[in-house]
Design a protein around this motif. Structure first.
Motif, PDB file in Angstrom:
ATOM      1  N   ALA A  64       5.827   6.386  32.205  1.00 45.20           N
ATOM      2  CA  ALA A  64       5.907   7.409  31.155  1.00 45.20           C
ATOM      3  C   ALA A  64       4.782   8.427  31.319  1.00 45.20           C
ATOM      4  O   ALA A  64       4.982   9.643  31.187  1.00 45.20           O
ATOM      5  N   VAL A  65       3.582   7.934  31.636  1.00 51.24           N
ATOM      6  CA  VAL A  65       2.451   8.836  31.867  1.00 51.24           C
ATOM      7  C   VAL A  65       2.674   9.624  33.149  1.00 51.24           C
ATOM      8  O   VAL A  65       2.360  10.821  33.227  1.00 51.24           O
ATOM      9  N   ALA A  69       4.956  12.361  32.335  1.00 53.80           N
ATOM     10  CA  ALA A  69       4.237  13.385  31.566  1.00 53.80           C
ATOM     11  C   ALA A  69       3.345  14.216  32.482  1.00 53.80           C
ATOM     12  O   ALA A  69       3.209  15.434  32.294  1.00 53.80           O
ATOM     13  N   GLN A 101      -5.204  15.824  30.357  1.00 52.22           N
ATOM     14  CA  GLN A 101      -5.380  14.923  29.226  1.00 52.22           C
ATOM     15  C   GLN A 101      -4.007  14.439  28.785  1.00 52.22           C
ATOM     16  O   GLN A 101      -3.218  15.190  28.217  1.00 52.22           O
ATOM     17  N   ILE A 102      -3.703  13.171  29.087  1.00 50.75           N
ATOM     18  CA  ILE A 102      -2.381  12.619  28.783  1.00 50.75           C
ATOM     19  C   ILE A 102      -2.549  11.269  28.097  1.00 50.75           C
ATOM     20  O   ILE A 102      -3.202  10.363  28.641  1.00 50.75           O
ATOM     21  N   ALA A 103      -1.986  11.147  26.908  1.00 51.33           N
ATOM     22  CA  ALA A 103      -2.007   9.883  26.146  1.00 51.33           C
ATOM     23  C   ALA A 103      -3.420   9.337  25.999  1.00 51.33           C
ATOM     24  O   ALA A 103      -3.661   8.130  26.102  1.00 51.33           O
ATOM     25  N   GLY A 104      -4.376  10.247  25.782  1.00 51.30           N
ATOM     26  CA  GLY A 104      -5.751   9.829  25.566  1.00 51.30           C
ATOM     27  C   GLY A 104      -6.541   9.544  26.821  1.00 51.30           C
ATOM     28  O   GLY A 104      -7.731   9.183  26.741  1.00 51.30           O
ATOM     29  N   ASP A 105      -5.935   9.683  27.975  1.00 54.38           N
ATOM     30  CA  ASP A 105      -6.617   9.433  29.242  1.00 54.38           C
ATOM     31  C   ASP A 105      -6.798  10.735  30.008  1.00 54.38           C
ATOM     32  O   ASP A 105      -5.962  11.635  29.932  1.00 54.38           O
ATOM     33  N   PHE A 162      -1.156   3.624  34.805  1.00 57.74           N
ATOM     34  CA  PHE A 162      -0.872   4.105  33.447  1.00 57.74           C
ATOM     35  C   PHE A 162       0.589   3.922  33.022  1.00 57.74           C
ATOM     36  O   PHE A 162       0.913   4.089  31.849  1.00 57.74           O
TER      37      PHE A 162
END
Length: 374
Positions: free
Chosen positions: A252-253, A256, A312-316, A249
């Motif tokens: 950045a993810v 997060a 739930q992070i960046a839509g994933d 991912f």
């Protein structure tokens, strides 16, 4: 102006009030000397009363400052503590200021130039000291300046001649300047304290997650002290598969995810337990004041279950595993590094077994005396 101050700034500013021991002593002696001279010259009973009251109030202010200093040195003050000290300090400051104002006002009621000169010097000296040393609490400082300077200024105006009108005008100008200087000192001090607190926060916190760092962990551990009837527990854990999250991912993810984990840790821990990020995906929980070993196991299970829930992070949707190991020792009996090494060993065993929880308890530690269930 209280709305400009955070709780930490407020407590720091109030603590500055007990740093005025030397100026208070000097001013108390000065008021006594000037007051006695003025009384000797004018034989005015109000002068004597104001002088005695100011001297007693100065002694009271010194006693309060010493007690305030001892209290700050022996325990971490709360906002309520600081508010009480502020009121007590302000009370004595107001009494001293009112006595200075009374002394100078009475002095100007007599036509004795030598006493006038001393009264002016005393008033200006006192107001200058307040402007410099008490501006950290602007309401107290402004009230004290007005109590000390306004009555004698009005008294000077009553003379009506040119020289006294000029003197009263100068008093008004200096009064306005003192207020402006007070606000400037207050604003500058606020900025300096905020900068100091920010630097102190950065020195003890992880910039990504906001959790405490290794330095803060060491300080917290050293502050625990020793106790034969209390256990200290150290939990060490890292994330299973965190590298694959970064690879799939992006970093950045991954960052997060670490921030989300830190948020869940803060929600799951009750004081005095502390969460610490020591680097990468490695975390430590310092769990002091443990009186039942079962509490340490319960905390470990709660943390693993909570952190193992999907994110739930960046839509994933991301799920991460936890390998946690912990150890415990009688409070103050083992150094922190040794406890972390022991907890790390248990964490590695947990990882080799597919994740979850493991523990390693020193053979010399008898858990039976802490809990029958243990």
């Amino acid at each position: 102006m209280r709305d400009r101050e955070t709780d930490d700034v407020f407590k720091t500013l109030v603590s500055e009030l007990h740093s005025t021991l030397t100026p208070t002593t000097i001013m108390g002696i000065t008021i006594l000397a000037v007051g006695l001279f003025a009384y000797e010259s004018l034989q005015s009973t109000p002068l004597l009363i104001a002088t005695i009251a100011a001297t007693l109030a100065s002694l009271g202010k010194i006693a309060v400052s010493l007690a305030h200093r001892r209290a700050d040195a022996t325990k971490r003050s709360t906002v309520a503590d600081a508010a009480r000290w502020e009121k007590l300090q302000g009370l004595f400051i107001f009494v001293i200021a009112a006595c200075v104002g009374t002394l100078a006002t009475v002095a100007f009621a007599y036509r004795d130039l030598s006493v006038h000169m001393l009264a002016v010097a005393l008033t200006f000296g006192y107001c200058a000291g307040v402007t410099v040393r008490i501006s950290v609490r602007p309401f107290i400082a402004a009230t004290a300046i007005l109590l000390a300077a306004l009555p004698p200024t009005l008294s000077v105006m009553l003379y009506g001649d040119t020289a006294h009108w000029i003197l009263s005008l100068l008093c008004v100008i200096f009064l306005i300047a003192a207020m402006q200087s007070m606000l400037h000192v207050y604003g500058t001090t606020i900025r300096q304290i905020r900068l100091f607190l920010d630097m102190e926060h950065q020195a003890r916190h992880d910039p990504l997650t906001g959790l405490l760092n290794r330095k803060a962990l060491c300080e917290a551990y050293l502050s625990l002290g020793t106790a034969d009837d209390v256990l200290t527990c150290v939990h060490c854990f890292d994330l299973d598969g965190f590298k694959s999250v970064n690879d799939r991912f992006g970093h950045a993810v991954g960052d997060a995810l670490l921030a989300e984990i830190a948020g869940r840790l803060r929600e799951s821990l009750d004081p005095p337990a502390l969460a610490i990020r020591i680097g990468g995906d490695e975390f430590v929980i310092l769990h002091p004041d443990v009186r039942d070993p079962a509490d340490a196991e319960a905390l470990a299970r709660r943390v693993v279950a909570l952190l193992g829930m999907p994110y739930q992070i960046a839509g994933d949707e991301i799920t991460i595993g936890i390998s946690l190991g912990y150890t415990m020792a009688i409070s103050g009996s083992v150094d922190l590094e040794q406890m972390m090494v022991t907890a790390d060993k248990a964490s590695y065993r947990a990882k080799r077994n597919g994740g979850g929880i493991d523990r390693e308890i020193p053979a010399t530690l008898d858990l039976g005396k802490f809990s029958v269930a243990a």
